[in-house]
Write a protein that holds these residues in place. Structure first.
Motif, PDB file in Angstrom:
ATOM      1  N   ALA A  98       0.840  -1.209   0.000  1.00 15.98           N
ATOM      2  CA  ALA A  98       0.000   0.000   0.000  1.00 15.98           C
ATOM      3  C   ALA A  98       0.872   1.254   0.000  1.00 15.98           C
ATOM      4  CB  ALA A  98      -0.930   0.002   1.214  1.00 15.98           C
ATOM      5  N   ARG A  99       1.933   1.234   0.799  1.00 12.93           N
ATOM      6  CA  ARG A  99       2.816   2.393   0.884  1.00 12.93           C
ATOM      7  C   ARG A  99       3.493   2.637  -0.467  1.00 12.93           C
ATOM      8  NH1 ARG A  99       7.995   4.360   2.024  1.00 12.93           N
ATOM      9  NH2 ARG A  99       7.901   6.097   3.480  1.00 12.93           N
ATOM     10  N   ALA A 100       3.903   1.542  -1.086  1.00 15.58           N
ATOM     11  CA  ALA A 100       4.553   1.680  -2.388  1.00 15.58           C
ATOM     12  C   ALA A 100       3.590   2.267  -3.417  1.00 15.58           C
ATOM     13  CB  ALA A 100       5.076   0.323  -2.860  1.00 15.58           C
ATOM     14  N   LEU A 101       2.284   2.045  -3.213  1.00 20.46           N
ATOM     15  CA  LEU A 101       1.297   2.533  -4.181  1.00 20.46           C
ATOM     16  C   LEU A 101       0.905   3.984  -3.947  1.00 20.46           C
ATOM     17  CD1 LEU A 101      -1.101  -0.543  -4.351  1.00 20.46           C
ATOM     18  CD2 LEU A 101       0.743   0.107  -5.911  1.00 20.46           C
ATOM     19  N   ALA A 102       1.298   4.530  -2.801  1.00 18.54           N
ATOM     20  CA  ALA A 102       0.840   5.866  -2.410  1.00 18.54           C
ATOM     21  C   ALA A 102       1.123   6.905  -3.487  1.00 18.54           C
ATOM     22  CB  ALA A 102       1.478   6.277  -1.085  1.00 18.54           C
ATOM     23  N   THR A 103       2.282   6.822  -4.113  1.00 16.89           N
ATOM     24  CA  THR A 103       2.662   7.840  -5.093  1.00 16.89           C
ATOM     25  C   THR A 103       2.233   7.476  -6.513  1.00 16.89           C
ATOM     26  OG1 THR A 103       4.797   6.773  -5.334  1.00 16.89           O
ATOM     27  CG2 THR A 103       4.664   8.580  -3.744  1.00 16.89           C
ATOM     28  N   GLU A 104       1.327   6.493  -6.627  1.00 18.24           N
ATOM     29  CA  GLU A 104       0.870   6.055  -7.952  1.00 18.24           C
ATOM     30  C   GLU A 104       2.050   5.725  -8.874  1.00 18.24           C
ATOM     31  OE1 GLU A 104      -2.241   5.613  -8.861  1.00 18.24           O
ATOM     32  OE2 GLU A 104      -3.312   6.573  -7.213  1.00 18.24           O
ATOM     33  N   PRO A 105       2.890   4.782  -8.489  1.00 12.70           N
ATOM     34  CA  PRO A 105       4.070   4.482  -9.308  1.00 12.70           C
ATOM     35  C   PRO A 105       3.665   3.905 -10.657  1.00 12.70           C
ATOM     36  CG  PRO A 105       3.750   2.765  -7.687  1.00 12.70           C
ATOM     37  CD  PRO A 105       2.753   3.842  -7.367  1.00 12.70           C
ATOM     38  N   ARG A 106       4.526   4.156 -11.651  1.00 13.67           N
ATOM     39  CA  ARG A 106       4.326   3.525 -12.945  1.00 13.67           C
ATOM     40  C   ARG A 106       4.971   2.148 -12.959  1.00 13.67           C
ATOM     41  NH1 ARG A 106       3.861   6.373 -17.493  1.00 13.67           N
ATOM     42  NH2 ARG A 106       3.029   4.361 -18.080  1.00 13.67           N
ATOM     43  N   LEU A 107       5.973   2.004 -12.076  1.00 15.91           N
ATOM     44  CA  LEU A 107       6.758   0.769 -12.041  1.00 15.91           C
ATOM     45  C   LEU A 107       6.952   0.346 -10.591  1.00 15.91           C
ATOM     46  CD1 LEU A 107       8.718  -1.315 -13.398  1.00 15.91           C
ATOM     47  CD2 LEU A 107      10.516   0.381 -13.116  1.00 15.91           C
ATOM     48  N   LEU A 108       6.629  -0.908 -10.316  1.00 15.21           N
ATOM     49  CA  LEU A 108       6.786  -1.423  -8.956  1.00 15.21           C
ATOM     50  C   LEU A 108       7.717  -2.635  -9.011  1.00 15.21           C
ATOM     51  CD1 LEU A 108       5.759  -1.158  -6.026  1.00 15.21           C
ATOM     52  CD2 LEU A 108       3.823  -2.587  -6.652  1.00 15.21           C
ATOM     53  N   LEU A 109       8.804  -2.560  -8.230  1.00 11.62           N
ATOM     54  CA  LEU A 109       9.739  -3.682  -8.150  1.00 11.62           C
ATOM     55  C   LEU A 109       9.461  -4.408  -6.842  1.00 11.62           C
ATOM     56  CD1 LEU A 109      12.800  -1.476  -8.994  1.00 11.62           C
ATOM     57  CD2 LEU A 109      12.036  -3.316 -10.484  1.00 11.62           C
ATOM     58  N   LEU A 110       9.239  -5.716  -6.915  1.00 12.95           N
ATOM     59  CA  LEU A 110       8.960  -6.486  -5.708  1.00 12.95           C
ATOM     60  C   LEU A 110       9.994  -7.589  -5.585  1.00 12.95           C
ATOM     61  CD1 LEU A 110       5.762  -6.368  -7.347  1.00 12.95           C
ATOM     62  CD2 LEU A 110       5.404  -6.155  -4.899  1.00 12.95           C
ATOM     63  N   ASP A 111      10.774  -7.562  -4.498  1.00 12.93           N
ATOM     64  CA  ASP A 111      11.842  -8.536  -4.309  1.00 12.93           C
ATOM     65  C   ASP A 111      11.362  -9.623  -3.351  1.00 12.93           C
ATOM     66  OD1 ASP A 111      14.223  -9.856  -4.241  1.00 12.93           O
ATOM     67  OD2 ASP A 111      15.440  -8.109  -3.737  1.00 12.93           O
ATOM     68  N   GLU A 112      11.080 -10.786  -3.863  1.00 10.16           N
ATOM     69  CA  GLU A 112      10.570 -11.913  -3.069  1.00 10.16           C
ATOM     70  C   GLU A 112       9.399 -11.486  -2.178  1.00 10.16           C
ATOM     71  OE1 GLU A 112      11.570 -14.973  -3.428  1.00 10.16           O
ATOM     72  OE2 GLU A 112      13.681 -14.974  -4.030  1.00 10.16           O
ATOM     73  N   PRO A 113       8.341 -10.907  -2.750  1.00 12.88           N
ATOM     74  CA  PRO A 113       7.293 -10.339  -1.890  1.00 12.88           C
ATOM     75  C   PRO A 113       6.459 -11.378  -1.150  1.00 12.88           C
ATOM     76  CG  PRO A 113       6.607 -10.269  -4.177  1.00 12.88           C
ATOM     77  CD  PRO A 113       8.033 -10.724  -4.176  1.00 12.88           C
ATOM     78  N   VAL A 114       6.458 -12.623  -1.614  1.00 12.01           N
ATOM     79  CA  VAL A 114       5.577 -13.601  -0.954  1.00 12.01           C
ATOM     80  C   VAL A 114       6.339 -14.749  -0.307  1.00 12.01           C
ATOM     81  CG1 VAL A 114       3.619 -13.079  -2.458  1.00 12.01           C
ATOM     82  CG2 VAL A 114       5.185 -14.905  -3.097  1.00 12.01           C
ATOM     83  N   SER A 115       7.660 -14.728  -0.395  1.00  9.96           N
ATOM     84  CA  SER A 115       8.421 -15.894   0.070  1.00  9.96           C
ATOM     85  C   SER A 115       8.246 -16.160   1.556  1.00  9.96           C
ATOM     86  CB  SER A 115       9.906 -15.712  -0.236  1.00  9.96           C
ATOM     87  OG  SER A 115      10.074 -15.537  -1.618  1.00  9.96           O
TER      88      SER A 115
END
Lengths: 301, 317
Positions: B204-221
């Motif tokens: 949610a925090r990463a989405l706050a600025t309405e990013p065009r690109l989101l990098l997720l490093d092992e987000p569910v591991s």
């Protein structure tokens, strides 16, 4: 290493000294059950409640039982009960566990010491924490065979090298002289497996033994366990949070949740006709989001 | 998007050729084809992230070693790329390079059409602050300040971007709704949340600025089944909303359900890229074959024990 280090000098009958490399096809290993859990309940005396409520299975030579569940489901406590290493104020308060026909409730500490390593052994998730960081790994494997099999220094070194070759460490001579920090996670887990099988146990418990490893390394370790099972008739208990890990290796699966077995049966049956909603959730996750989406379904058993 | 995928498949062919030159920029045909990727598409859409010939070294002098070698990748808006690599493959370094956190020795990086390769530290900070690119770690405790409440964590990037407090507070609520968390969590600290809730707050925090690109490093591991599915569902919604996602993982299985394309990194080199179904059903590079054949599956594994052993021998693993 805790469970392997206690002092004893009882050489196990017919120690499979040449188990590793010999590619001789082991005779189809069957026989009376090596490990029997019957309606085991484990109680936390401090908390005053049963943490594990009714786990039962039979393990025969060359077979593999898998236990699946999330952290806190009771799978590790069940393993620790079978190894006689429950944490303080936990006890088996109902049901029974028998290793090779002997009810473990009757075992003296001395008998436990003889049994661990020689009959039942284990590997866990974080291999580095079971090794002494300041002793070379070869010496740590050699210690097990010196203590458990009464081998001399030189013979123990040879045996340690044999064992390291058996777990497919590429350069045993080199690894023998290395310290744990010099090895990767996969190599450390092999060292731990070498130590665990050093005294020729008939049962090996692998509790989340591949969880922290990369996927290709995990497959290597699982392949190694399958090889050992086929060559030596080793019986395995494989514990994992991942149903797929268990599905690859096990004949029978127990699905645990909150200390209870919610589903149990032959792997094929559980995968094809899961009855409990939780098992279905685990299967759905793989089929909707995992590799299984793209691969052909398994043929009916 | 289909054209882009086809094009990426075309680059595969180049990669597969034994003895193909290491540097794509040294190979005019390959470089041309790569550069044409977005241009050749019927859609005028330019890639949100375009990385070309990226090379990164770590260490100094004798200890200097190459971590990434000639990595070329494009990601379009609304596309999800699974970046697969194991320990030491350079996958996290790739993400750090895109965020300007490591020194790049060669190659170029464009974010949203802007060549950022030559940026100095101040320009990088400004870019990160704009929030066009965001990053989510495996361990949400690293993405979230342990001393900030959920609300403060969510509003901070907005306040930094100049939003007024009242609007930011409203946005914080919307963001929680977007990741399907109840509003009463706004007053909690990260330590008072479960692992799954924390990871959703980090997203949610990463989405706050309405990013065009989101990098997720092992987000569910680090998450259990139910929470993994939650995060994956959220990622699918983001993709539908047009966000470009780079889903970094060591496990092909964990990205299979959400990625359009996968790129496989092995020892710093991109050994294979292609549509996810193609790569899983018909992997071409031996390392990809080992990766697919090693992933635990419920049903028949993609490779047998002896096939895996042969691939390991071939790769000298």
């Amino acid at each position: 290493m805790t469970i392997l280090s206690p002092k004893t000098a009882v050489p196990p009958a017919a120690a499979p000294a040449d188990l590793p490399r010999a590619a001789d096809p082991a005779p189809a290993p069957t026989g009376p059950p090596l490990l029997v859990l019957d309606d085991v309940h484990i109680r936390d005396r401090a908390g005053g409640r049963d943490i594990v409520r009714g786990v039962g299975f039979e393990l025969t030579p060359g077979k593999t039982v898998g236990i699946v569940g999330e952290s806190g489901s009771g799978k590790t406590l069940t393993c620790r009960a079978a190894l006689g290493i429950l944490p303080p104020h936990f006890e088996v308060d109902r049901g029974s566990i028998a290793i090779d026909g002997t009810d473990i409730a009757t075992l003296t500490p001395r008998q436990w010491t003889d049994l661990r390593g020689a009959t039942i052994s284990a590997v866990f998730q974080d291999p580095a924490s079971y090794l002494n960081p300041s002793i070379k790994v070869g010496a740590q494997i050699a210690e097990v065979v010196r203590v458990k099999q009464g081998l001399g220094r030189r013979a123990a070194r040879h045996r340690a090298l044999d064992l390291m070759a058996a777990v497919q460490l590429r350069d045993p001579e080199l690894v023998h002289g290395q310290y744990p920090f010099e090895l990767s996670g996969g190599m450390l887990q092999r060292v731990l497996i070498a130590a665990a099988i050093a005294a020729g146990p008939r049962i090996l418990i692998a509790d989340e033994a591949t969880t922290a490893l990369d996927v290709t390394v995990q497959a290597e370790i699982l392949d190694l366990l399958a090889d050992l099972r086929e060559r030596t008739g080793l019986a395995l208990v494989v514990v994992s949070h991942d149903l797929a890990v268990v599905a690859q290796l096990c004949d029978e699966v127990l699905v645990m949740r909150d200390g209870k077995v919610v589903e149990q049966g032959p792997t094929e049956t559980v995968l094809h006709t899961p009855r409990h909603a939780y098992t279905r959730l685990l299967i759905d996750e793989h089929e909707s989001y995992g590799l299984d989406r793209f691969l052909a379904p398994r043929e009916a058993a | 998007m289909s054209t882009i995928r086809q094009d990426s498949a075309a680059t595969d062919g180049i990669r597969q050729e034994p003895g193909a030159p290491d540097g794509l920029h040294q190979d005019p045909t390959a470089a041309d084809r790569v550069r044409q990727a977005p241009a050749a598409a019927d859609t005028p859409r330019r890639p949100v992230l375009a990385v070309s010939g990226l090379e990164v070294h770590h260490g100094l002098r004798r200890r200097r070693r190459r971590v990434l070698a000639d990595v070329t990748l494009d990601i379009a808006a609304g596309e999800t790329l699974g970046l697969i690599g194991e320990t030491g493959s350079g996958k996290s370094t790739f993400a750090r390079a895109v965020l300007g956190l490591v020194h790049v020795s060669a190659g170029s990086i464009s974010v949203d059409g802007e060549d950022v390769t030559g940026y100095n530290a101040r320009q990088w900070r400004a870019l990160r602050r704009r929030g066009v690119v965001q990053y989510v770690f495996q361990d949400p405790l690293r993405s979230l300040d342990p001393d900030l409440t959920v609300e403060d964590s969510l509003t901070e990037p907005l306040l930094l971007a100049g939003t007024d407090r009242r609007t930011a507070a409203g946005r914080a609520r919307d963001l929680l709704t977007r990741v399907r968390l109840p509003h009463e969590l706004l007053t909690r600290l990260p330590g008072e949340l479960s692992g799954g809730q924390r990871q959703r707050v980090a997203v949610a925090r990463a989405l706050a600025t309405e990013p065009r690109l989101l990098l997720l490093d092992e987000p569910v591991s680090a998450l259990d089944s139910a929470n993994r599915v939650h995060i994956l569902e959220i990622l699918k919604e983001l993709r539908a909303a047009g966000v470009a996602l780079v889903f970094i993982s060591h496990d092909l299985g964990s990205v299979a359900g959400v990625a359009d394309r996968v790129a496989v990194l092995h020892r710093g080199e991109l050994v294979e890229t292609g549509p996810v179904a193609d790569v899983i059903r018909a992997p071409r590079h031996p390392y990809t074959r080992l990766l697919v054949g090693s992933a635990p599956t419920l049903h028949t594994p993609a490779a047998s024990r002896s096939e895996r052993a042969a691939l390991r021998a071939q790769l000298a693993l």
